[in-house]
Design an enzyme around this catalytic site. Sequence first.
Site, PDB file in Angstrom:
ATOM      1  N   GLU A 251       0.932  -1.338   0.057  1.00 25.28           N
ATOM      2  CA  GLU A 251      -0.030   0.044  -0.030  1.00 25.28           C
ATOM      3  C   GLU A 251       0.903   1.257  -0.155  1.00 25.28           C
ATOM      4  O   GLU A 251       1.637   1.417   1.045  1.00 25.28           O
ATOM      5  CB  GLU A 251      -0.754   0.013   1.248  1.00 25.28           C
ATOM      6  CG  GLU A 251      -1.901  -1.196   1.318  1.00 25.28           C
ATOM      7  CD  GLU A 251      -2.921  -1.023   0.352  1.00 25.28           C
ATOM      8  OE1 GLU A 251      -3.116   0.081  -0.315  1.00 25.28           O
ATOM      9  OE2 GLU A 251      -3.592  -1.935  -0.091  1.00 25.28           O
ATOM     10  N   CYS A 285      -2.565   8.640   3.332  1.00 24.80           N
ATOM     11  CA  CYS A 285      -2.200   8.008   1.902  1.00 24.80           C
ATOM     12  C   CYS A 285      -3.478   8.474   1.185  1.00 24.80           C
ATOM     13  O   CYS A 285      -3.600   8.771  -0.167  1.00 24.80           O
ATOM     14  CB  CYS A 285      -2.151   6.682   1.603  1.00 24.80           C
ATOM     15  SG  CYS A 285      -1.211   5.872   3.015  1.00 24.80           S
TER      16      CYS A 285
END
Length: 496
Positions: A251, A285
């Site tokens: 990720e 993120c």
Amino acid sequence: MSEKVYKNFINGEWVDSKSGETFENRNPADKDDLVGTFQKSNADDVKDAVDAAAEAYKSWRLVPAPKRGELLYRIANRLLAEKEPCSQIMTREMGKIIAETRGDTQEAIDMTYYMAGEGRRLLGMTTPSELANKFCMTVRQPLGVCGFITPWNFPMAIPSWKSMPALICGNTVVIKPATDTPASVANMVRIMDEEGLPPGVINMVTGSGGAVGQPLIKDPRVRVLSFTGSTEVGRKVAEACAPTFKHSCLEMGGKNVQIVMDDADVDLAVDGALWGAFGTTGQRCTATSRLICQKGVYEKVIAKLAERAAKLKVGNGLDESVQMGPCVNQGQLDTVLSYIEIAKKDGGRLVTGGERLTGGAYDKGYFVQPTIFADITQSMRIWREEIFGPVLAIGQFSTFDEAIEMANDTDYGLSASIYTKNINQAYTAMRDVYTGLFYVNAPTIGAETHLPFGGTKETGNGHREAATAALDVFSEWKSISVDFSGTIQRAQIDNQ
Ligand code: UN1
């Protein structure tokens, strides 16, 4: 606030690192506040942890999944009971405001309950055979030891996203927390131990990426490596996993966009951009780092957003009235300040912020103003590069097609959103913006644990965390056929 010495957790015991060394974890809002001292571990500690996890795997994989689920329920209940102290220490080590660390702990609680329920599902399928008197089914099988390298921005939520699905599938775990936020992982691991997770099933080794992360990635007994962090480091993790075909679940970065159409509810769009860009000090993120507005609302959005951003109360996140905390460390602050300079040089129009906050209590932490640049074009660096701080780049478009082209003009593909009242445009954007997450009339942040989480392009390598998608990372399918015909039957040949 008294100093605490934290140890590694290996094979059910709290132990010192074999290095004999420790490091300090300090509050990014107040460097005088020492959160704790942690083990500066090395490859020997990693070996011990993997030894323990490999041994524990032999019995953990055979514990019936509903029983593993019952343990997870107990762990979730304890996380809930300790939500407030876990969140307080998380704000002290990470800096984000207490409302958000409560959300982070809640996300871990949600994930733990969710995966506890999977203990009584972990569904496979049965399907007919092409041959007579033959039974076909699929089951999920665990892989073994899983290694986790977790980030500082979601100190408990992300470790839980990786740990809970891994455990429910029957794997064992070695986790290396981010050096900025190890106390939150220590809390999660302590609770797991106190609620009866057998020794060796979860192990925690603190320390740097080089000294702890690398040996973890390289150990051939670690069969899944799950990493959340930068694209640059993720690429190295994938390369290091490739020679032994270790599965890697990555990720990584984002450059998430919020689109505002002329017909949007402008105040709602401003609320969304404010939360998406400056929540968690922009250190998600999923943070909104690009905002693009149609010509007709462009200046109006900028004016309203700048006014609201300038009024955000920045400070120590333990103060309930504070709306934005500090950057997590000096390095992150330096990155933010350097991008502010780059944006100015590239010709961005600074509409608010742009300065480090100094004086009084600010001098003790890594504080920066919420910052907005307008008139950003697609060739500028702040359009393209992930900053991971409270800096928003605003650009303008004329037509819907242009908006889609601009939204997709990035190396990343985690999250995006559109604000519009036009249902046709909303659905077209849902289809054509190439990301793993998409929101309509909502900000780019705020994913829920029962939906798959992850991104396209350089954000990920095809996997998803959370939801049942996470089970696909932490288990492998086995297709089983039972022939009860008593004769030899040849697939594809005897099926006429
Ligand atoms: C992250 O920034 O790495 O969707 C995770 C969100 C949060 C998770 C963010 N639930 O914003």
